[in-house]
Design a protein around this motif. Structure first.
Motif, PDB file in Angstrom:
ATOM      1  N   ASN A 180      -8.198  11.453   2.727  1.00  0.00           N
ATOM      2  CA  ASN A 180      -7.667  11.284   4.088  1.00  0.00           C
ATOM      3  C   ASN A 180      -6.888   9.981   4.237  1.00  0.00           C
ATOM      4  O   ASN A 180      -5.937   9.904   5.007  1.00  0.00           O
ATOM      5  N   THR A 181      -7.309   8.953   3.496  1.00  0.00           N
ATOM      6  CA  THR A 181      -6.567   7.688   3.529  1.00  0.00           C
ATOM      7  C   THR A 181      -5.191   7.868   2.891  1.00  0.00           C
ATOM      8  O   THR A 181      -4.183   7.336   3.381  1.00  0.00           O
ATOM      9  N   ARG A 204       1.725   9.895   5.824  1.00  0.00           N
ATOM     10  CA  ARG A 204       2.301  10.095   7.173  1.00  0.00           C
ATOM     11  C   ARG A 204       3.032   8.835   7.622  1.00  0.00           C
ATOM     12  O   ARG A 204       4.114   8.920   8.236  1.00  0.00           O
ATOM     13  N   LYS A 205       2.458   7.672   7.337  1.00  0.00           N
ATOM     14  CA  LYS A 205       3.128   6.411   7.692  1.00  0.00           C
ATOM     15  C   LYS A 205       4.459   6.285   6.942  1.00  0.00           C
ATOM     16  O   LYS A 205       5.454   5.812   7.502  1.00  0.00           O
ATOM     17  N   HIS A 242     -10.131   7.524  -0.369  1.00  0.00           N
ATOM     18  CA  HIS A 242     -10.490   8.847   0.150  1.00  0.00           C
ATOM     19  C   HIS A 242      -9.188   9.634   0.363  1.00  0.00           C
ATOM     20  O   HIS A 242      -8.159   9.067   0.756  1.00  0.00           O
ATOM     21  N   ARG A 248      -3.537  10.708   2.821  1.00  0.00           N
ATOM     22  CA  ARG A 248      -2.736  11.493   3.791  1.00  0.00           C
ATOM     23  C   ARG A 248      -2.214  10.597   4.911  1.00  0.00           C
ATOM     24  O   ARG A 248      -1.062  10.744   5.359  1.00  0.00           O
ATOM     25  N   TYR A 249      -3.039   9.690   5.377  1.00  0.00           N
ATOM     26  CA  TYR A 249      -2.625   8.773   6.449  1.00  0.00           C
ATOM     27  C   TYR A 249      -1.443   7.926   5.990  1.00  0.00           C
ATOM     28  O   TYR A 249      -0.459   7.748   6.711  1.00  0.00           O
ATOM     29  N   ARG A 250      -1.538   7.399   4.765  1.00  0.00           N
ATOM     30  CA  ARG A 250      -0.459   6.552   4.264  1.00  0.00           C
ATOM     31  C   ARG A 250       0.835   7.358   4.064  1.00  0.00           C
ATOM     32  O   ARG A 250       1.934   6.845   4.313  1.00  0.00           O
ATOM     33  N   ASP A 256       9.512  13.226   4.034  1.00  0.00           N
ATOM     34  CA  ASP A 256       8.184  13.789   3.799  1.00  0.00           C
ATOM     35  C   ASP A 256       8.036  14.069   2.309  1.00  0.00           C
ATOM     36  O   ASP A 256       8.638  15.014   1.776  1.00  0.00           O
ATOM     37  N   ASP A 315       0.814  -1.212   0.000  1.00  0.00           N
ATOM     38  CA  ASP A 315       0.000   0.000   0.000  1.00  0.00           C
ATOM     39  C   ASP A 315       0.851   1.267   0.000  1.00  0.00           C
ATOM     40  O   ASP A 315       0.535   2.234  -0.703  1.00  0.00           O
ATOM     41  N   GLU A 343       6.967   8.436   8.736  1.00  0.00           N
ATOM     42  CA  GLU A 343       7.398   7.802   9.991  1.00  0.00           C
ATOM     43  C   GLU A 343       8.384   6.677   9.725  1.00  0.00           C
ATOM     44  O   GLU A 343       9.321   6.460  10.489  1.00  0.00           O
ATOM     45  N   THR A 377       0.930   4.066  -2.894  1.00  0.00           N
ATOM     46  CA  THR A 377       0.498   5.424  -2.567  1.00  0.00           C
ATOM     47  C   THR A 377       1.580   6.430  -2.909  1.00  0.00           C
ATOM     48  O   THR A 377       1.304   7.496  -3.474  1.00  0.00           O
TER      49      THR A 377
END
Length: 353
Positions: A315-316, A322-323, A313, A318-320, A331, A288, A326, A292
């Motif tokens: 937001n999904t 961010r992961k 979506h 954006r979440y990925r 970034d 994933d 991390e 992404t």
């Protein structure tokens, strides 16, 4: 001379050499007195009776102490040694001769210091060359210790174009007063500085960089000790080779921040780092994140565009992302970090073919 504690502590053979030097000096003085009008036959050869290694056991200050004692003994004996009416003349000759002996001693120690400095420079260059080639064995570490390399908590390498007007001796003294160990050497057209110390690495690096001429400075990754510092030296040099491709690079710039430029120049070590530090962690985290990152970067950096491509979506997405940050510390919304990740994707895909 037995009143001098350091003289009493010398090895008997070393004390005998000191005696031979004193005897040679007195003999030369006596011969000169017998030939009035002749120039003083005083030079470094007065000390030829002793081996050069004696200069390491007896320093210049101690030699001056010996000269002062010997001259004092001769001056006390002047009334006895001088012919009637010639005491003042003999005393003046002793004073003149002692001055020349002192100058000759200074010449001997200056020559020894120059020879030792030249030898140390060759040894230091050899240590740095071994690090450049990745051959930092026990002999290299022993030679570094002989140059004053101490116990350190970290080691980093700096690379900069060879400056024309840098006083390395002053830089080394400044580093030593700051509690740093430093080795220097040249590799091709680069000056390599290997720093070791304790406390803040960044503060130490900034301190040394501030003393360097205005030119790019690349910092290799931190190593635990000198034995493991070869990769830091090699990466600093590789980064210096590539830094010209990034005109806005900060000073100093970590070699790891130049991975994109280094890969573009065909450096294999940089390709491996991209694989190991970016692509493989993303791959192991599941497909994933790779999908992404690829959709986001190849879609012009649009979260919404990546979401439409992946039927997700925003937001999904954006979440990925961010992961991904991390996991890799990159970034992808930052242009340079995005370039690194995109190159990692290209390298990873080509490596799996």
């Amino acid at each position: 001379m037995e009143d001098l504690q350091w003289f009493a502590a010398l090895h008997p053979e070393q004390r005998s050499y000191v005696g031979l030097v004193v005897q040679s000096a007195l003999s030369t003085f006596a011969q000169w007195l017998r030939t009035p009008g002749q120039p003083l036959p005083v030079g470094p050869e007065v000390f030829a009776a002793a081996p050069r290694e004696l200069a390491r056991a007896v320093n210049l200050k101690q030699t001056v102490q010996l000269i002062r004692i010997a001259v004092g003994v001769v001056e006390e004996a002047v009334p006895t040694l001088a012919a009637p009416g010639e005491a003042d003349e003999l005393a003046a000759a002793v004073l003149r001769y002692s001055r020349e002996i002192a100058f000759a001693a200074a010449d001997v120690y200056a020559a020894a210091a120059e020879a030792r400095g030249a030898w140390d420079s060759r040894v230091e260059a050899g240590v740095v060359d071994a690090l450049v080639r990745g051959n930092a064995g026990d002999l290299t570490l022993s030679r570094a210790a002989s140059l004053g390399w101490g116990r350190v908590e970290w080691v980093v390498a700096l690379a900069t174009p060879v400056p024309l007007d840098l006083d390395l001796a002053q830089l080394r003294t400044h580093a030593r007063h700051s509690g740093l160990s430093m080795l220097s050497g040249e590799a091709a057209s680069a000056l390599v500085l290997v720093l070791g110390g304790s406390g803040s690495v960044d503060a130490a690096v900034q301190q040394v960089v501030a003393a360097l001429p205005d030119a790019p400075v690349v910092v290799g990754p931190q190593a635990a000790d000198l034995a493991s510092a070869a990769p830091s030296v090699q990466e600093a040099l590789a980064g210096l080779h590539a830094v010209g491709s990034w005109p806005q690079a900060p000073r100093p710039v970590p070699a790891g921040d130049l991975l994109a430029e280094r890969v573009a120049l065909g450096e294999e070590a940089a390709r491996r780092r991209l694989l190991e530090e970016v692509y493989i962690p993303l791959e192991q985290a599941g497909g994933d994140l790779l999908l992404t990152a690829s959709a986001y970067l190849e879609g012009g950096g649009s979260v919404e565009g990546a979401g439409r491509t992946l039927f997700l979506h925003p937001n999904t997405v954006r979440y990925r992302l961010r992961k991904l940050t991390e996991l890799t510390g990159l970034d992808v919304t930052d242009p340079r970090a995005g370039l690194v990740v995109r190159l990692a994707l290209l390298v990873g895909r080509s490596s799996s073919l």
